[in-house]
Design a protein around this motif. Structure first.
Motif, PDB file in Angstrom:
ATOM      1  N   LYS A  73       0.829  -1.202   0.000  1.00 37.55           N
ATOM      2  CA  LYS A  73       0.000   0.000   0.000  1.00 37.55           C
ATOM      3  C   LYS A  73       0.866   1.256   0.000  1.00 37.55           C
ATOM      4  O   LYS A  73       1.856   1.342   0.748  1.00 37.55           O
ATOM      5  CB  LYS A  73      -0.914   0.028   1.224  1.00 37.55           C
ATOM      6  N   PRO A  74       0.497   2.240  -0.797  1.00 35.28           N
ATOM      7  CA  PRO A  74       1.203   3.528  -0.729  1.00 35.28           C
ATOM      8  C   PRO A  74       0.734   4.305   0.493  1.00 35.28           C
ATOM      9  O   PRO A  74      -0.323   4.016   1.070  1.00 35.28           O
ATOM     10  CB  PRO A  74       0.764   4.223  -2.025  1.00 35.28           C
ATOM     11  N   LEU A  77      -2.725   8.529  -1.932  1.00 34.50           N
ATOM     12  CA  LEU A  77      -3.148   8.611  -3.329  1.00 34.50           C
ATOM     13  C   LEU A  77      -3.736   9.997  -3.545  1.00 34.50           C
ATOM     14  O   LEU A  77      -4.211  10.640  -2.601  1.00 34.50           O
ATOM     15  CB  LEU A  77      -4.201   7.542  -3.650  1.00 34.50           C
ATOM     16  N   ASP A 131      -3.208  10.506  -9.206  1.00 30.26           N
ATOM     17  CA  ASP A 131      -3.334   9.076  -9.494  1.00 30.26           C
ATOM     18  C   ASP A 131      -4.627   8.789 -10.249  1.00 30.26           C
ATOM     19  O   ASP A 131      -4.675   7.908 -11.115  1.00 30.26           O
ATOM     20  CB  ASP A 131      -3.312   8.272  -8.190  1.00 30.26           C
ATOM     21  N   THR A 348       1.157   6.797 -13.012  1.00 30.61           N
ATOM     22  CA  THR A 348       1.126   6.533 -11.575  1.00 30.61           C
ATOM     23  C   THR A 348       2.002   5.347 -11.219  1.00 30.61           C
ATOM     24  O   THR A 348       2.172   4.411 -12.012  1.00 30.61           O
ATOM     25  CB  THR A 348      -0.306   6.272 -11.083  1.00 30.61           C
ATOM     26  N   GLU A 349       2.544   5.377 -10.028  1.00 26.33           N
ATOM     27  CA  GLU A 349       3.298   4.239  -9.510  1.00 26.33           C
ATOM     28  C   GLU A 349       2.396   3.305  -8.709  1.00 26.33           C
ATOM     29  O   GLU A 349       2.867   2.321  -8.138  1.00 26.33           O
ATOM     30  CB  GLU A 349       4.459   4.729  -8.633  1.00 26.33           C
ATOM     31  N   ASN A 350       1.092   3.631  -8.674  1.00 19.78           N
ATOM     32  CA  ASN A 350       0.171   2.887  -7.802  1.00 19.78           C
ATOM     33  C   ASN A 350      -1.088   2.486  -8.554  1.00 19.78           C
ATOM     34  O   ASN A 350      -2.203   2.746  -8.117  1.00 19.78           O
ATOM     35  CB  ASN A 350      -0.203   3.746  -6.586  1.00 19.78           C
ATOM     36  N   TRP A 353      -3.709   0.240  -6.517  1.00 20.53           N
ATOM     37  CA  TRP A 353      -4.443   0.898  -5.446  1.00 20.53           C
ATOM     38  C   TRP A 353      -5.264   2.085  -5.960  1.00 20.53           C
ATOM     39  O   TRP A 353      -6.310   2.411  -5.396  1.00 20.53           O
ATOM     40  CB  TRP A 353      -3.489   1.315  -4.331  1.00 20.53           C
TER      41      TRP A 353
END
Length: 449
Positions: A73-74, A77, A131, A348-350, A353
Motif C-alpha cells: 500500500k502507498p 493517493l 493518481d 502513476t506508480e500505484n 491501489w
C-alpha cells in the motif's frame, strides 16, 4: 501491459471460473464530444508504448495483484475532483471512508473536469498528475490517443465487483477493447409530463402520439421535443434499426460502417417528419421554445433531462411527473447517455491501489452518498433512487446507449443536425440522410481519424 480485451465477456465468465479470488481488503462485494488529439498525442503515445514494459518490471504502473498478490500500500493517493462544491463535499466524505478502511491517505485536488486532460498531458509524465482523474466517456478517444490513462489489468475480484455496474456504462470506458476507466455517473433523458394535461404517462409510442393529437390545438401542444437535435432524436432514428457506427462483439466501433441512412434510420426520420407535417411540433423548435411552452402549461409532454427539473418543478409544482421513454414495437426506446468516470493516470506508480480507490468511490454505498450529496445518477445499478423525478430517469439509464467515444463521432453531430432541419422542412429523408452520411465520411477522411 496485457490488454484486457472484451471486458464484458470477461465479466460474464467470472462466476464460472474456479479460481480463488484475490483478497483485496476494504472493498465489499457491493462494492459533448471533444475527442480531437493535440500536438502531444503522438509523442505521448509513443513514449507510453516504449515505457510500458519498463514500468511494470520496476513494479510501478503494473497491477501486480493480477498475478495473485496485492502490491504494498502507498502512504497516499491523489485524485483530481471536478471543482463543483457538491462533488467535492461528496468525495471528501467518501475519501475519509477509504482512509479509515485501507489506511491510505487521499489527497483531493479541485480541478475542472474539462481542463484535466490538458493538465494530465502537461504534468503526467513529470509525475505531477493525480493518481486518478475524472472524465466524460466521450473524451476517451482523445485520452487513448494521448496515452494519458493506464490500461486497467483487473483482477477477478475487481471484475466481479464491476458486475454490479451499468453494463453499457462500463463498456463506454473501453476503447478498442481496452478497459480504461471505472464509470461513476450516468446521465440521460426521459419523458416529462404535466399531469393536469396528461394524467398518466403513455406506455407506447402509439399511446403518446394519440395523446399528442388529442391535445394539440392552437398554441397548446400534446408532445414537444427538440426534434432536430440528434442527441434527442437518437431513440427514434435507431428504434427501427438505425445506428451511428457498427460495433463488434467487444463493443469496438467501426467508423467505416455508418448506419444513419439505413432503412431503419430513414423510417425513423420519416416518423419525425410526420410530427411537423401534422403540426404536432412547430418548425424551428428548440430548447427555449419547448421549455417556455411546458412551464407555461401549454405542452403536455416533453423529452429532456434532469437539468430541467428545478425550472419545471418551480413552474408546475405537484403537476410535474417523469417517466421512462415509451416502448415501440415492444421495446423501450434507447436514449443517448453521457457517462463520467475515473481513469488511472498512465504514469502513476500505484495503478492497483488507484484502481481500488476508483472502485471504492463508485461502489453501492458510496454511489448512494454521491447521489444524495451531488445529485448525479450513479453507474452502480444497486443504488436505490428515492426521488420521484430522478428514479424514472435512472430507470431509463438501463436502456440508454452511450454516445460513441471515438474521435470520428465529432464529425457526426453537425451533418445529422442539419439533415434533421431539412427533414423538418419537408425534404426527402432518404436523400437528406444519404448526403449527411457522405459528408460525415468526407469529414472523417479530412480529419485523418
Amino acid at each position: 501491459m496485457k490488454r484486457s480485451k472484451s471486458l464484458m465477456f470477461t465479466l460474464a465468465m467470472v462466476p464460472a471460473l474456479s479460481l480463488a479470488l484475490v483478497a483485496c481488503g476494504g472493498n465489499d462485494a457491493d462494492g459533448n464530444n471533444d475527442a480531437g488529439g493535440n500536438d502531444n498525442a503522438a509523442n505521448n503515445a509513443a513514449e507510453n508504448t516504449d515505457d510500458a514494459e519498463g514500468n511494470n518490471a520496476e513494479g510501478n504502473g503494473g497491477n501486480e495483484a493480477a498475478d495473485g498478490e496485492a502490491p504494498e500500500k502507498p502512504e497516499s493517493l491523489s485524485m483530481w475532483v471536478n471543482d463543483e462544491e457538491s462533488q467535492l463535499d461528496a468525495y471528501e466524505e467518501i475519501a475519509e471512508r477509504f482512509t479509515e478502511e485501507e489506511g491510505i491517505e487521499v489527497e483531493i485536488i479541485p480541478y475542472s473536469m474539462l481542463d484535466q486532460t490538458e493538465g494530465m498531458s502537461l504534468d503526467g509524465s513529470a509525475g505531477q498528475g493525480a493518481d486518478l482523474f475524472f472524465q466524460p466517456h466521450d473524451r476517451l478517444g482523445d485520452i487513448h490517443l494521448q496515452g494519458l490513462a493506464a490500461e486497467l489489468e483487473l483482477t477477478d475480484d475487481q471484475l466481479e465487483r464491476l458486475e454490479g455496474y451499468n453494463e453499457e456504462a462500463v463498456t463506454s470506458f473501453s476503447y478498442e477493447g481496452i478497459q480504461y476507466g471505472i464509470p461513476a455517473v450516468v446521465e440521460t433523458y426521459a419523458l416529462f409530463y404535466n399531469t393536469d394535461l396528461v394524467p398518466e404517462a403513455p406506455e407506447t409510442m402509439d399511446d403518446l402520439m394519440d395523446t399528442a393529437r388529442d391535445l394539440t390545438d392552437g398554441d397548446t401542444y400534446g408532445f414537444l421535443m427538440e426534434a432536430t437535435n440528434f442527441y434527442f432524436t437518437y431513440p427514434f432514428l435507431t428504434a427501427e434499426g438505425g445506428y451511428v457506427f457498427a460495433q463488434d462483439e467487444d463493443g469496438v466501433y467501426d467508423p467505416e460502417d455508418i448506419g444513419l441512412n439505413t432503412e431503419g434510420a430513414v423510417a425513423g426520420a420519416e416518423t419525425i417528419q410526420t410530427w411537423f407535417e401534422e403540426d404536432l411540433i412547430p418548425t424551428g423548435i428548440d430548447g427555449d421554445i419547448m421549455n417556455g411552452l411546458f412551464t407555461e402549461g401549454n405542452a403536455g409532454m416533453v423529452v429532456t433531462g434532469p437539468w430541467s427539473i428545478p425550472e419545471y418543478e418551480s413552474a408546475l409544482g405537484d403537476s410535474l411527473a417523469v417517466a421512462p421513454l415509451p416502448e415501440q414495437d415492444g421495446e423501450r426506446l434507447s436514449s443517448f447517455s453521457g457517462n463520467k468516470g475515473w481513469l488511472v493516470n498512465y504514469y502513476t506508480e500505484n495503478e492497483y491501489w488507484a484502481t481500488e480507490l476508483a472502485l471504492f468511490l463508485t461502489n453501492e454505498e458510496n454511489s448512494t452518498t454521491y447521489f444524495e450529496t451531488a445529485g448525479e445518477l450513479p453507474a452502480h445499478t444497486a443504488v436505490e433512487i428515492d426521488d420521484e423525478f430522478m428514479a424514472p430517469i435512472f430507470e431509463q439509464t438501463e436502456y440508454a446507449e452511450p454516445m460513441p467515444n471515438i474521435p470520428e463521432m465529432t464529425q457526426v453531430w453537425d451533418p445529422i443536425g442539419e439533415a434533421m432541419e431539412f427533414i423538418s422542412q419537408g425534404d426527402d429523408p432518404q436523400e437528406v440522410l444519404d448526403e449527411a452520411v457522405e459528408q460525415i465520411r468526407e469529414q472523417i477522411a479530412i480529419s485523418g481519424n
